[in-house]
Design an enzyme around this catalytic site. Structure first.
Site, short mmCIF file in Angstrom:
data_model
loop_
_atom_site.label_atom_id
_atom_site.label_comp_id
_atom_site.label_asym_id
_atom_site.label_seq_id
_atom_site.Cartn_x
_atom_site.Cartn_y
_atom_site.Cartn_z
N PHE A 282 -4.44 24.28 8.45
CA PHE A 282 -5.65 23.94 7.69
C PHE A 282 -6.62 23.24 8.63
CE2 PHE A 282 -8.00 21.23 4.67
CZ PHE A 282 -8.28 22.13 3.65
N THR B 229 -11.19 19.07 9.80
CA THR B 229 -11.72 17.98 10.63
C THR B 229 -12.13 18.48 12.01
OG1 THR B 229 -10.37 16.35 9.48
CG2 THR B 229 -11.13 15.76 11.68
N SER C 91 -14.82 12.73 7.80
CA SER C 91 -15.14 12.60 6.38
C SER C 91 -16.47 13.27 6.02
CB SER C 91 -15.21 11.11 6.00
OG SER C 91 -13.96 10.49 6.23
N GLN D 238 12.30 -14.17 -1.56
CA GLN D 238 12.04 -13.46 -2.81
C GLN D 238 10.56 -13.07 -2.88
OE1 GLN D 238 13.32 -16.14 -5.89
NE2 GLN D 238 15.35 -16.40 -4.95
N TYR D 239 9.69 -14.01 -2.52
CA TYR D 239 8.26 -13.75 -2.58
C TYR D 239 7.84 -12.66 -1.59
CZ TYR D 239 3.22 -14.49 -2.30
OH TYR D 239 1.87 -14.30 -2.29
N ARG D 240 8.57 -12.56 -0.49
CA ARG D 240 8.25 -11.54 0.51
C ARG D 240 8.62 -10.14 0.04
NH1 ARG D 240 10.69 -13.30 6.25
NH2 ARG D 240 9.25 -11.69 6.97
N GLY E 217 15.82 -9.63 13.62
CA GLY E 217 15.96 -8.81 14.83
C GLY E 217 16.63 -7.48 14.54
N GLU F 147 -6.30 12.83 5.60
CA GLU F 147 -6.83 13.14 4.27
C GLU F 147 -7.87 12.11 3.83
OE1 GLU F 147 -6.38 15.87 2.70
OE2 GLU F 147 -4.81 16.67 3.98
#
Length: 688
Positions: A148, A151, A157, A349-351, A424, A447
C-alpha cells in the site's frame, strides 16, 4: 467451560484464592464462547508448526534472518483457514480476535498480513470494480503479494499535496506513473523493500489537457512474479534496519516514466475515457476524495485494537511478576518468606492497576469499532449501505482519529511502566517487554501521527458547537455526542461530591466527563473565534488552538467514548461480584484521566476548593487497593496464551525464577568461552 483449561498451580495461587470471581466466567463474559474457541483454534494452529515457534531460533537473529522468518510465516499463515480473510469477514468480531492473537505472537508477521489483506486487498475491493477483483483474489490466495503506497518522503498526513503523478496518454491508452524527485518517492511502504510484487499506489491523476483531478489509486505491478526483480521504470530500495518491526521490509518506491495500462486505475468512483476525458461518478469532489481514502480508516481502527492487545500483554507480565517478586516487609522481618510481594505496595499498585483497567476498557471499545467498521465496509462493497451510513462514517472517523493516538500513547506508557516495574529483569530480552516496547513504538506514527490526526476530531467537534448554541438536536449514530443536547444544563452543574464513595459512582464520573467536554468545546470555539477576529486565517486560527485546547478536547471526548461504551457493555453481567469488579475498573479508568484534567475542572468552576481534588486522588488509590487482590485473576481472564506471551516473567505458572534460571543457563553462548577470548586476555606474564 471445556475450551478453557485450568491454570497451573504455583506462586500465583496466593492471589488467585483471594479473588471474588472465576476467571473463566470473566473471560466468557468478555469474549463469548464462540470467540474463545476461535482464538484457541488459532493458538493451537500456531503451536503445531515449528515455523511459528518464537523460540525456534535461539539467540539473536540477523536483520535478514528476521526478514526471512517473518515472510515465511506470512506465506504459511496465508494458506491456513483460521487466518484466511474469509474466516473473520464472515463474523466481524473475528477480525479483532485475529489481530489480538497475531500481534501478541509476532507483530512483524501480523503487520505483514495486515498490509497484504487489510490494506492492499481492501483498497482493491473498495475502490476497484469487477475488472480488478482478480487482484484481490490473487492476494488473498497467496498468488501475489501486495503493498500500500500512499506516504511520500516529503508528505505524509497532507495527502492532497502528494506529488507522484499519473498522466493519461490517450495515444497509447496508458497512464505514465512518475516521481518528479526523491521527495515524491513513496516511502515506508510495508512489504515493498524486498518482497511485494504489486502495489496500490496513490497518485495525482492528470488528463491530457494538463488538468489535475486529485489523488486516485492505481493497482500497479512493481516486480516480476517469479524473480522479484523490479520492473523497468520502477526503482525500489529497502529502508534498512529500524528500531523494531524488522520482520517488515519497509521500502522506498520511485517511478521513472513507468507506463501502466488504463485498467490500472481503480475506477469505482471515477474513470477516464479513451479520449482522455475525466469521468467522475461522484459529482462532489470532497465526497470523491473521502471515498478514495475510505480504506485508511480501517488502519487507524486496527491500531486501536493492536495497542489494546499490547496493553493486555504487558500488564499480564507486570502484574504476575509483581505478585511473585518479594521485597522488604515488616520492620522486624528477618526471613525471606516474610517479605511482601511488591504488588502489596501502594505505589506499585498505582503504577500498574490503572493500566489493567485500560486493558479491559480498551478491549471492549476496540472489539466494537473493529467489527462495526468491517461491517460498514462489507455493506459498501455489497452495495447495501445503511441509511445512516454517511453520518455513521463521519462519527466513526472522529472516534478513530482520537482513539488511535490515545490507545497508542497509553500502550507506550503502559509497556514502559511495566518494564520499569519489573526492575532489571524487565530489561532482559527474555522478559518480552523490551521487544514489545520497540515494536509498539511504530504504532504511534504509522497510519497518521497522533498529534496530527487528533486535530480532525477537535475540528469535527467545533462544527457541532454552533448547533448546540442554537439548541438543534444532535443525534449521532453512535451516541458519542448526544449529551451535548444537555450542555446548558451541564454548565449549571457544580461538583457537590463530598465523599470518596460519591467519586466511585460511574454515573458521577460520566457526568463529570460530559461537563468537561462541554467546557473544553466552548473554550475551543470561543478561542477559535477570537483568532479569526484578530485576522488569522482559518488554518492559523485552528492551528493556534491546539495546545491546551484542541488536543485536550479530543482526549476528553475519546476517553468519554471509551468509558461510556464500557459502562454499557458491563450492564448485562449477572454475576454481582464480577459486575462490581468491572464497574470499579471502569471508574478507575475514568478517574485516572479526570485527575489529569483537574486543571480544567477548576478553571471552569466545576471543582471548588482543594477538597475535590484530594477526594478524586484518594478514590483512585482506594480503587487500586480494592482491585489489588483481584488483579492476578483479572489478568488471567484477558491474558494471551503462554505461547503468545513468551515471557520468563509472566507465564501463568508464576515460576519466575525457575524460568529465569533456565533462560540464563541455556542461552546461546551464556556459559561458554567466547570465540575471541585470546584477543582480550593479558598476554604478558603477570604476578596478579
Amino acid at each position: 467451560m471445556d475450551v478453557l483449561e485450568d491454570l497451573p498451580c504455583g506462586p500465583l495461587d496466593v492471589y488467585r484464592k483471594r479473588s471474588t470471581f472465576d476467571w473463566k466466567k470473566m473471560r466468557l463474559f468478555m469474549e463469548g464462547e464462540k470467540l474463545i474457541r476461535y482464538k484457541k483454534s488459532m493458538v493451537d494452529t500456531l503451536k503445531s508448526n515449528p515455523l511459528f515457534d518464537l523460540n525456534s531460533n535461539p539467540g539473536y537473529q540477523t536483520f535478514q534472518e528476521e526478514r526471512k522468518q517473518a515472510m515465511l510465516r506470512t506465506r504459511a499463515l496465508g494458506e491456513i483457514d483460521e487466518f484466511a480473510i474469509g474466516t473473520f469477514i464472515s463474523n466481524y468480531t473475528h477480525l479483532a480476535a485475529n489481530m489480538e492473537v497475531l500481534y501478541s505472537w509476532d507483530p512483524s508477521t501480523a503487520l505483514n498480513i495486515g498490509i497484504k489483506l487489510a490494506l492492499f486487498s481492501n483498497a482493491i475491493k473498495t475502490q476497484g470494480t469487477a475488472e480488478h477483483m482478480y487482484l484481490a483474489e490473487a492476494s488473498d490466495n497467496n498468488e501475489l503479494l501486495g503493498c500500500f503506497a500512499l506516504t511520500e518522503v516529503g508528505h505524509g498526513s497532507n495527502t492532497k499535496l502528494m506529488r507522484t503523478r499519473a498522466t493519461f496518454d490517450k495515444e497509447t491508452q496508458t497512464f505514465v506513473i512518475h516521481s518528479p524527485d526523491f521527495e515524491a518517492a513513496k516511502c515506508w511502504v510495508g512489504l515493498s523493500g524486498q518482497h511485494a510484487t504489486h502495489a496500490a499506489v496513490y497518485a495525482q491523476l492528470y488528463t491530457p489537457d494538463g488538468v489535475c483531478h486529485g489523488l486516485h489509486t492505481f493497482a500497479i505491478q512493481i516486480r516480476d512474479l517469479t524473480s522479484l526483480v523490479p520492473l523497468p521504470g520502477v526503482i525500489i530500495a529497502d529502508m534498512g534496519p529500524k528500531g523494531g518491526m524488522n520482520g517488515v521490509d519497509n521500502g522506498v518506491i520511485m517511478f521513472n516514466q513507468h507506463r501502466v495500462p488504463k485498467s490500472a486505475l481503480l475506477n469505482r468512483h471515477a474513470n477516464v475515457s479513451q479520449d482522455g476525458v475525466y469521468l467522475p461518478k461522484l459529482k462532489d469532489p470532497k465526497k470523491l476524495f473521502n471515498s478514495s481514502h475510505h480504506s485508511l480508516s480501517m488502519g487507524r481502527i486496527n491500531i486501536t485494537c493492536i495497542c489494546s492487545a499490547m496493553i493486555a500483554k504487558c500488564v499480564t507480565i507486570g502484574i504476575r511478576y509483581a505478585a511473585v517478586r518479594k521485597q522488604f516487609g515488616p520492620e522486624d522481618c528477618t526471613r525471606a518468606e516474610d517479605e511482601l510481594p511488591i504488588l502489596e505496595y501502594q505505589l506499585h499498585q498505582y503504577r500498574l492497576i490503572p493500566y489493567l483497567a485500560h486493558a479491559y476498557v480498551c478491549k471492549v471499545l476496540s472489539y466494537f469499532i473493529v467489527s462495526d467498521n468491517v461491517e460498514a465496509i462489507v455493506e459498501m462493497y455489497m452495495g447495501k449501505p445503511k441509511p445512516n451510513a454517511a453520518a455513521r462514517g463521519v462519527e466513526i472517523h472522529a472516534i478513530s482519529c482520537a482513539s488511535k493516538p490515545f490507545v497508542a500513547w497509553i500502550a507506550r506508557d503502559a509497556i514502559q511502566e511495566c518494564r520499569e516495574a519489573c526492575g532489571g529483569h524487565g530489561y532482559l530480552k527474555a522478559s518480552g517487554l523490551t521487544d514489545m516496547r520497540d515494536d509498539n513504538d511504530a504504532t504511534i506514527t504509522y497510519e497518521g501521527e497522533g498529534h496530527v490526526i487528533i486535530q480532525q476530531t477537535s475540528n469535527w467537534l467545533l462544527k457541532l458547537w454552533p448547533q448546540v448554541m442554537e439548541r438543534k438536536v444532535i443525534d449521532g449514530p453512535y451516541g458519542s455526542v448526544n449529551f451535548l443536547n444537555n450542555a446548558q444544563e451541564l454548565f449549571a452543574e457544580k461538583c457537590d461530591y463530598h465523599t470518596i464513595e460519591e467519586f466511585l459512582q460511574p454515573e458521577n464520573v460520566i457526568k463529570t466527563f460530559q461537563w468537561l467536554i462541554c467546557h473544553l468545546l466552548k473554550l475551543n470555539y470561543e478561542r477559535y473565534q477570537r483568532n479569526k477576529a484578530q485576522g488569522q486565517s482559518t488554518l492559523d486560527a485552528k492551528n493556534n488552538n491546539q495546545a491546551f485546547f484542541g488536543k485536550d478536547l479530543s482526549m476528553a471526548y475519546v476517553q468519554h467514548v471509551f468509558l461510556l461504551k464500557f459502562h454499557t457493555f458491563i450492564q448485562p453481567c449477572e454475576d454481582p461480584n464480577m459486575k462490581l469488579v468491572l464497574t470499579r475498573l471502569g471508574v478507575l479508568f475514568g478517574l485516572f484521566h479526570l485527575e489529569k484534567h483537574v486543571g480544567h475542572l477548576y478553571q471552569g468552576g466545576y471543582f471548588q476548593g482543594d477538597k475535590q481534588r484530594v477526594l478524586l486522588q484518594e478514590a483512585i488509590l482506594s480503587l487500586c487497593a480494592m482491585l489489588k487482590d483481584e488483579a492476578v485473576t483479572l489478568v488471567d481472564a484477558i491474558a494471551p496464551d503462554d505461547f503468545l506471551l513468551n515471557s520468563v516473567l509472566g507465564k501463568s505458572d508464576g515460576l519466575v525464577y525457575q524460568r529465569l534460571q533456565r533462560s540464563i543457563f541455556t542461552g546461546e553462548g551464556n556459559m561458554s568461552r567466547v570465540k575471541w577470548w585470546d584477543e582480550v586476555v593479558t598476554k604478558k606474564n603477570s604476578k596478579l
